[in-house]
Write a protein that holds these residues in place. Sequence first.
Motif, PDB file in Angstrom:
ATOM      1  N   THR A 194       0.844  -1.279   0.201  1.00  0.00           N
ATOM      2  CA  THR A 194      -0.011   0.009  -0.183  1.00  0.00           C
ATOM      3  C   THR A 194       0.838   1.302  -0.134  1.00  0.00           C
ATOM      4  O   THR A 194       1.830   1.157   0.188  1.00  0.00           O
ATOM      5  CB  THR A 194      -0.824  -0.104   1.239  1.00  0.00           C
ATOM      6  OG1 THR A 194      -0.283  -0.011   2.389  1.00  0.00           O
ATOM      7  CG2 THR A 194      -1.918  -0.960   1.111  1.00  0.00           C
ATOM      8  N   THR A 195       0.279   2.325  -0.566  1.00  0.00           N
ATOM      9  CA  THR A 195       0.927   3.702  -0.375  1.00  0.00           C
ATOM     10  C   THR A 195       0.406   4.425   0.663  1.00  0.00           C
ATOM     11  O   THR A 195      -0.879   4.433   0.917  1.00  0.00           O
ATOM     12  CB  THR A 195       0.719   4.419  -1.863  1.00  0.00           C
ATOM     13  OG1 THR A 195       1.406   3.390  -2.796  1.00  0.00           O
ATOM     14  CG2 THR A 195       1.417   5.848  -1.760  1.00  0.00           C
TER      15      THR A 195
ATOM     16  N   ALA B 222      -0.159   7.713   3.256  1.00  0.00           N
ATOM     17  CA  ALA B 222      -0.037   8.988   3.243  1.00  0.00           C
ATOM     18  C   ALA B 222      -0.705   9.467   4.772  1.00  0.00           C
ATOM     19  O   ALA B 222      -1.406   8.955   5.297  1.00  0.00           O
ATOM     20  CB  ALA B 222      -1.028   9.663   2.370  1.00  0.00           C
TER      21      ALA B 222
ATOM     22  N   SER C 276      -3.639   7.412   6.054  1.00  0.00           N
ATOM     23  CA  SER C 276      -4.498   6.601   4.941  1.00  0.00           C
ATOM     24  C   SER C 276      -3.762   5.635   3.988  1.00  0.00           C
ATOM     25  O   SER C 276      -2.371   6.163   3.754  1.00  0.00           O
ATOM     26  CB  SER C 276      -5.510   7.552   4.146  1.00  0.00           C
ATOM     27  OG  SER C 276      -4.787   8.620   3.629  1.00  0.00           O
ATOM     28  N   SER C 277      -4.164   4.711   3.484  1.00  0.00           N
ATOM     29  CA  SER C 277      -3.400   4.034   2.447  1.00  0.00           C
ATOM     30  C   SER C 277      -4.222   3.712   1.299  1.00  0.00           C
ATOM     31  O   SER C 277      -5.380   3.735   1.225  1.00  0.00           O
ATOM     32  CB  SER C 277      -3.013   2.662   3.009  1.00  0.00           C
ATOM     33  OG  SER C 277      -4.186   1.739   3.058  1.00  0.00           O
ATOM     34  N   ILE C 278      -3.559   3.647   0.109  1.00  0.00           N
ATOM     35  CA  ILE C 278      -4.032   3.011  -1.070  1.00  0.00           C
ATOM     36  C   ILE C 278      -3.272   1.907  -1.638  1.00  0.00           C
ATOM     37  O   ILE C 278      -2.143   1.655  -1.688  1.00  0.00           O
ATOM     38  CB  ILE C 278      -3.819   4.259  -2.075  1.00  0.00           C
ATOM     39  CG1 ILE C 278      -4.605   5.671  -1.624  1.00  0.00           C
ATOM     40  CG2 ILE C 278      -4.393   3.890  -3.244  1.00  0.00           C
ATOM     41  CD1 ILE C 278      -4.265   6.810  -2.688  1.00  0.00           C
TER      42      ILE C 278
ATOM     43  N   THR D 148      -1.375  -0.556  -3.839  1.00  0.00           N
ATOM     44  CA  THR D 148      -0.456  -0.386  -4.863  1.00  0.00           C
ATOM     45  C   THR D 148      -1.065  -0.924  -6.225  1.00  0.00           C
ATOM     46  O   THR D 148      -0.914  -0.407  -7.232  1.00  0.00           O
ATOM     47  CB  THR D 148       0.950  -1.126  -4.527  1.00  0.00           C
ATOM     48  OG1 THR D 148       1.445  -0.387  -3.230  1.00  0.00           O
ATOM     49  CG2 THR D 148       1.796  -0.835  -5.692  1.00  0.00           C
TER      50      THR D 148
ATOM     51  N   ASN E  12      -8.414   4.927  -6.507  1.00  0.00           N
ATOM     52  CA  ASN E  12      -9.036   5.812  -5.543  1.00  0.00           C
ATOM     53  C   ASN E  12      -9.762   5.262  -4.482  1.00  0.00           C
ATOM     54  O   ASN E  12     -10.444   5.734  -3.508  1.00  0.00           O
ATOM     55  CB  ASN E  12     -10.260   6.417  -6.258  1.00  0.00           C
ATOM     56  CG  ASN E  12      -9.968   7.451  -7.586  1.00  0.00           C
ATOM     57  OD1 ASN E  12      -8.896   8.067  -7.314  1.00  0.00           O
ATOM     58  ND2 ASN E  12     -10.603   7.449  -8.455  1.00  0.00           N
TER      59      ASN E  12
ATOM     60  N   VAL F 144      -9.124   4.652  -1.376  1.00  0.00           N
ATOM     61  CA  VAL F 144      -8.328   5.057   0.233  1.00  0.00           C
ATOM     62  C   VAL F 144      -9.066   4.611   1.326  1.00  0.00           C
ATOM     63  O   VAL F 144     -10.131   4.626   1.536  1.00  0.00           O
ATOM     64  CB  VAL F 144      -8.577   6.727  -0.038  1.00  0.00           C
ATOM     65  CG1 VAL F 144      -7.868   7.051   1.455  1.00  0.00           C
ATOM     66  CG2 VAL F 144      -7.937   7.260  -1.365  1.00  0.00           C
ATOM     67  N   ASN F 145      -8.190   3.943   2.058  1.00  0.00           N
ATOM     68  CA  ASN F 145      -8.527   3.629   3.469  1.00  0.00           C
ATOM     69  C   ASN F 145      -7.949   4.105   4.486  1.00  0.00           C
ATOM     70  O   ASN F 145      -6.649   4.510   4.558  1.00  0.00           O
ATOM     71  CB  ASN F 145      -7.925   1.929   3.502  1.00  0.00           C
ATOM     72  CG  ASN F 145      -8.586   0.898   2.420  1.00  0.00           C
ATOM     73  OD1 ASN F 145      -9.736   1.142   2.217  1.00  0.00           O
ATOM     74  ND2 ASN F 145      -7.871   0.265   1.715  1.00  0.00           N
ATOM     75  N   VAL F 146      -8.718   4.688   5.422  1.00  0.00           N
ATOM     76  CA  VAL F 146      -8.297   5.535   6.637  1.00  0.00           C
ATOM     77  C   VAL F 146      -8.222   4.500   7.462  1.00  0.00           C
ATOM     78  O   VAL F 146      -9.044   3.699   8.186  1.00  0.00           O
ATOM     79  CB  VAL F 146      -9.507   6.518   6.963  1.00  0.00           C
ATOM     80  CG1 VAL F 146      -9.166   7.215   8.201  1.00  0.00           C
ATOM     81  CG2 VAL F 146      -9.999   7.584   5.916  1.00  0.00           C
TER      82      VAL F 146
END
Length: 245
Positions: A134-135, A137, A145-147, A149, A154, A156-158
């Motif tokens: 995951t990326t 932020a 939060s992560s996205i 890879t 879009n 996005v997981n908080v």
Amino acid sequence: MDRLVYTAMSGAKHTLEQQASASNNLANATTTGFRAQLNTFRSAPVVGEGLATRAFVVDSTAGSDFSQGPIQDTGRALDVAVQGRGWIAVQTADGGEAYTRNGSLKINANGILQTQNGQTVLGDGGPITIAPDTTVAIAADGTVSSIPTNGIPNAVNVLGRIKLVNPDEKNLKRGDDGLFRTITGAAQPDANVRLASGALEGSNVNVVEAMVNMINLSRQFEMNMKAIQTAESDATKATSILSLS
């Protein structure tokens, strides 16, 4: 023995303590988020026969300089710098809570968000776990939060929100591990504390001032030692004169 010995000795002793603090500050001049250590002393007049012309150095109070350090951009997603007042809450080895300004974070082998020194970063609901691939932020309010890879761009997981606190600095005490703790128990989250993502806060130690302070302390220590030597010389001469009589 002349009382000068005792007053000079107390001055030399506390000068050495100040030198130790100054040395520690210089050693941490490049440590991320480090807060300079301060020493405060006061004089206590020697009360006795005659005039109170001498004083002891007493009551060392170890404090810290809580001024903001320089913030430098790193571009790294897991680097955060506290802007203004505030602290990042971490879990210590004994399960307690402590606070740091060092926002250089990492993800350990179990996916837990930690500092580079291995302390688990506390979220509002406990440790923050990050899934692999995951990326990540981190927002200004501490929200992590992560996205995925390889997933939907879009999606996005908080994951949680870093616990940011702003306790009264008078209640903060530095531990041997360099972390700060509150005297009155765990601090409450403060929504006004803000983070700068992709940046780190440097040490607030002024190297030039610290070097000048070290030179002054060396001279003070030398003066106290000369005073002790003078008292010893006077005592030797007095003993010699009395033995002749």
